[in-house]
Design an enzyme around this catalytic site. Structure first.
Site, PDB file in Angstrom:
ATOM      1  N   SER A   1       0.895  -1.262  -0.218  1.00 19.10           N
ATOM      2  CA  SER A   1       0.204   0.018  -0.159  1.00 19.10           C
ATOM      3  C   SER A   1       1.044   1.344   0.025  1.00 19.10           C
ATOM      4  O   SER A   1       0.261   2.183  -0.302  1.00 19.10           O
ATOM      5  CB  SER A   1      -0.812   0.054   1.109  1.00 19.10           C
ATOM      6  OG  SER A   1      -0.661  -0.368   2.121  1.00 19.10           O
TER       7      SER A   1
ATOM      8  N   GLY B   1       1.917   2.286   2.527  1.00 19.23           N
ATOM      9  CA  GLY B   1       2.908   2.912   3.734  1.00 19.23           C
ATOM     10  C   GLY B   1       3.844   2.416   4.613  1.00 19.23           C
ATOM     11  O   GLY B   1       5.251   3.505   4.897  1.00 19.23           O
TER      12      GLY B   1
ATOM     13  N   GLN C   1      -0.760  -5.269  12.910  1.00 15.93           N
ATOM     14  CA  GLN C   1       0.544  -4.780  13.731  1.00 15.93           C
ATOM     15  C   GLN C   1       0.261  -5.334  15.413  1.00 15.93           C
ATOM     16  O   GLN C   1      -0.549  -5.675  15.945  1.00 15.93           O
ATOM     17  CB  GLN C   1       0.674  -3.209  13.860  1.00 15.93           C
ATOM     18  CG  GLN C   1       0.359  -2.484  12.037  1.00 15.93           C
ATOM     19  CD  GLN C   1       1.690  -2.998  11.240  1.00 15.93           C
ATOM     20  OE1 GLN C   1       3.083  -3.012  12.058  1.00 15.93           O
ATOM     21  NE2 GLN C   1       1.753  -2.981  10.256  1.00 15.93           N
TER      22      GLN C   1
ATOM     23  N   GLY D   1       4.868  -5.752  10.138  1.00 11.84           N
ATOM     24  CA  GLY D   1       5.165  -5.182  11.187  1.00 11.84           C
ATOM     25  C   GLY D   1       6.817  -5.835  12.237  1.00 11.84           C
ATOM     26  O   GLY D   1       7.451  -5.758  13.020  1.00 11.84           O
TER      27      GLY D   1
ATOM     28  N   CYS E   1      17.306 -25.305 -12.388  1.00 11.01           N
ATOM     29  CA  CYS E   1      17.558 -24.658 -13.356  1.00 11.01           C
ATOM     30  C   CYS E   1      18.444 -24.433 -14.190  1.00 11.01           C
ATOM     31  O   CYS E   1      19.209 -24.600 -14.439  1.00 11.01           O
ATOM     32  CB  CYS E   1      17.430 -22.715 -12.432  1.00 11.01           C
ATOM     33  SG  CYS E   1      19.044 -22.223 -11.611  1.00 11.01           S
TER      34      CYS E   1
ATOM     35  N   CYS F   1      21.727 -23.051 -13.330  1.00 12.58           N
ATOM     36  CA  CYS F   1      22.930 -24.434 -13.086  1.00 12.58           C
ATOM     37  C   CYS F   1      23.351 -25.917 -13.817  1.00 12.58           C
ATOM     38  O   CYS F   1      24.090 -26.386 -14.147  1.00 12.58           O
ATOM     39  CB  CYS F   1      22.287 -25.173 -12.196  1.00 12.58           C
ATOM     40  SG  CYS F   1      21.942 -23.568 -10.262  1.00 12.58           S
TER      41      CYS F   1
HETATM   42  C1  LIG Z   1      14.710  -8.900   4.563  1.00 15.90           C
HETATM   43  C2  LIG Z   1      15.749  -7.860   3.286  1.00 15.90           C
HETATM   44  C3  LIG Z   1      16.198  -7.788   1.992  1.00 15.90           C
HETATM   45  O1  LIG Z   1      14.328  -7.502   2.709  1.00 15.90           O
HETATM   46  C4  LIG Z   1      14.824  -6.079   2.063  1.00 15.90           C
HETATM   47  C5  LIG Z   1      15.662  -5.541   3.657  1.00 15.90           C
HETATM   48  C6  LIG Z   1      14.742  -4.865   5.348  1.00 15.90           C
HETATM   49  O2  LIG Z   1      13.581  -5.449   4.801  1.00 15.90           O
HETATM   50  C7  LIG Z   1      12.435  -5.968   3.912  1.00 15.90           C
HETATM   51  C8  LIG Z   1      11.621  -6.455   3.792  1.00 15.90           C
HETATM   52  N1  LIG Z   1      10.440  -6.165   4.652  1.00 15.90           N
HETATM   53  C9  LIG Z   1       9.503  -5.981   5.175  1.00 15.90           C
HETATM   54  N2  LIG Z   1       8.769  -5.814   6.554  1.00 15.90           N
HETATM   55  C10 LIG Z   1       7.392  -4.832   6.427  1.00 15.90           C
HETATM   56  C11 LIG Z   1       6.238  -5.079   6.619  1.00 15.90           C
HETATM   57  C12 LIG Z   1       5.396  -4.323   5.899  1.00 15.90           C
HETATM   58  C13 LIG Z   1       4.327  -3.654   7.431  1.00 15.90           C
HETATM   59  O3  LIG Z   1       3.999  -3.815   8.376  1.00 15.90           O
HETATM   60  N3  LIG Z   1       3.514  -3.200   6.594  1.00 15.90           N
HETATM   61  C14 LIG Z   1       3.907  -3.231   4.912  1.00 15.90           C
HETATM   62  N4  LIG Z   1       2.175  -1.908   4.143  1.00 15.90           N
HETATM   63  N5  LIG Z   1       4.140  -3.768   4.221  1.00 15.90           N
HETATM   64  C15 LIG Z   1       5.086  -4.360   4.821  1.00 15.90           C
HETATM   65  C16 LIG Z   1       6.415  -4.568   3.766  1.00 15.90           C
HETATM   66  C17 LIG Z   1       7.552  -4.707   4.623  1.00 15.90           C
HETATM   67  N6  LIG Z   1       8.765  -5.011   4.424  1.00 15.90           N
HETATM   68  O4  LIG Z   1      12.201  -3.794   3.947  1.00 15.90           O
HETATM   69  C18 LIG Z   1      12.385  -2.970   2.695  1.00 15.90           C
HETATM   70  C19 LIG Z   1      12.481  -2.010   3.673  1.00 15.90           C
HETATM   71  C20 LIG Z   1      11.577  -2.977   2.152  1.00 15.90           C
HETATM   72  O5  LIG Z   1      13.318  -3.905   2.427  1.00 15.90           O
HETATM   73  C21 LIG Z   1      13.130  -5.277   3.029  1.00 15.90           C
HETATM   74  O6  LIG Z   1      16.042  -6.625   4.696  1.00 15.90           O
END
Ligand SMILES: CC1(C)O[C@@H]2[C@@H](CO[C@@]3(CNc4nc5cc6c(=O)[nH]c(N)nc6cc5[nH]4)OC(C)(C)O[C@@H]23)O1
Length: 375
Positions: free
Chosen positions: A96, A98, A192, A219, A309, A312
């Site tokens: 979304s 956010g 959340q 979250g 794949c 590979c």
């Molecule tokens: C793991 C890995 C490699 O993924 C990378 C980087 C840092 O983490 C990630 C992945 N984690 C992640 N948690 C989330 C939580 C929400 C959320 O609570 N709400 C909404 N709307 N979207 C979300 C998207 C999310 N993506 O988030 C960004 C900053 C997009 O880069 C990704 O480390």
């Protein structure tokens, strides 16, 4: 209202409680647990739709915030929506925006009406609200769209988190009211509450009472230790309806995918495979390989001896190391192709283990090979 998204529960693993299911969407039906490759700007970086199809990708992600900025959701709508624009006729899910506001933008200010922040590309002042986020996603036309939520930084105080989830629940209701295409696009709520069980319960209760066609656990994957993620999942997924899909956002690595499936998650997404692929790191059945290391200069074996794949079957570590060292684009195509294939095939193995009621045994075997259990 005919919901466009339906989750069919096929069976539950007797060893772990993991679920085998089918996610039915207007663009096809796909088995779960599933990994969804991320194509933030309407492309899974360096890979073609044909390549994604041949490896078995069913649903891919794109992003509201990024596409709003470039090329603009009006252009995508004029093209006939994301499926036509990017020539992808299977499932699409859009986040979304956010989260990107919180993870990308400086100087943001959160108010009841929405979030004021700056365009991370040119510093322009911007405003996103639940209504605006749904309007953009209605224009983009993904099969699954996400509620506009606040993903608080990790860690956050109980007091801050309580205020935040109560606003996120009010925003979720506003998203439902603003949704113009509920029969074509399934709107998922996002739970959340950080690591606080009481707040996760309150957030889940609020959202389940609004009867979304699917739920995400938000979250997480925001820097918390894996044990915290696993603990939060243990007390959060049981709060969600068993007949609806459960989506863990931003996850992830092979061990997190297996541990998330064991805790009742059906859908995962992460930039990991293409992001680390672009700097020459690949996931293999024996752990990670950093292909630039000198040890691979004369290694004429495939990236992963147990992988079938395209990469590979046709290229060697020495050749791919050479391409990556020379910044040849074909090199990151080969590593990205292999990494996405690896996670999609991992989920096939997870689904097979669920069919055979042996996902805990599979976890043991995989962790041993991959090296997670090693000290
Ligand atoms: C793991 C890995 C490699 O993924 C990378 C980087 C840092 O983490 C990630 C992945 N984690 C992640 N948690 C989330 C939580 C929400 C959320 O609570 N709400 C909404 N709307 N979207 C979300 C998207 C999310 N993506 O988030 C960004 C900053 C997009 O880069 C990704 O480390």
């Amino acid at each position: 209202m005919t919901t466009p998204i339906r989750f069919e529960l096929i069976k539950t693993c007797r060893q772990t409680g993991a679920r085998l299911g089918i996610l039915h969407t207007p663009h096809g039906s796909f088995e779960t647990p599933m990994f969804m490759p991320v194509g933030t700007l309407a492309t899974v970086k360096t890979l073609s739709p044909e390549e994604l199809k041949e490896m078995g990708a069913g649903v891919i992600l794109s992003n509201t915030y990024h596409l709003w900025l470039r090329p603009g959701h009006d252009i995508v709508e004029e093209a006939g929506g994301l499926h036509a624009f990017m020539n992808w006729d299977r499932g699409i899910l859009t986040d979304s925006g956010g989260f990107q506001v919180f993870s990308l933008s400086e100087f943001r200010r959160i108010e009841e009406e929405g979030v004021y922040f700056r365009n991370h590309l040119n510093g322009d002042k911007l405003f996103l609200s639940p209504e605006k986020a749904v309007e953009i996603q209605n224009a983009l036309g993904a099969d699954i769209i996400m509620a506009f939520d606040e993903c608080p930084p990790y860690p956050a105080t109980y007091e801050y988190m309580k205020q935040s989830i109560e606003r996120t629940s009010r925003w979720a209701e506003r998203c439902l009211k603003a949704h113009r295409r509920p029969n074509e696009q399934g709107l998922f709520g996002i739970v959340q509450g950080g690591e606080y069980e009481e707040l996760r319960r309150q957030s889940a209760r609020d959202l389940v009472s609004l009867d979304f066609p699917g739920y995400a656990v938000g979250g997480l994957s925001v820097g918390e230790p894996k044990e915290v993620m696993n603990r939060v999942l243990e007390f959060t997924t049981p709060l969600l309806p068993a007949d609806k899909p459960r989506y863990l956002m931003g996850v992830g690595s092979p061990d997190s995918l297996i541990d998330g499936a064991i805790r009742g998650i059906d859908m995962f997404d992460c930039v990991l495979p293409t992001r680390i692929g672009r700097n020459g790191t690949v996931m293999t059945s024996e752990g990670r390989v950093v292909i630039k290391n000198a040890q691979y200069a004369r290694d004429f074996s495939p990236l992963d001896p147990n992988c079938d794949c395209y990469t590979c079957r046709n290229y060697t570590r020495a050749y791919i190391r050479h391409l990556i060292k020379c910044d040849e684009t074909f090199g990151i195509r080969l590593t990205s192709y292999h990494n996405v294939y690896f996670l999609i095939k991992l989920m096939e193995q997870v689904r097979q283990a669920i069919r055979e009621d042996r996902l805990a045994d599979f976890r043991e075997e995989f962790f041993e090979c991959y090296g997670f259990n090693k000290p």
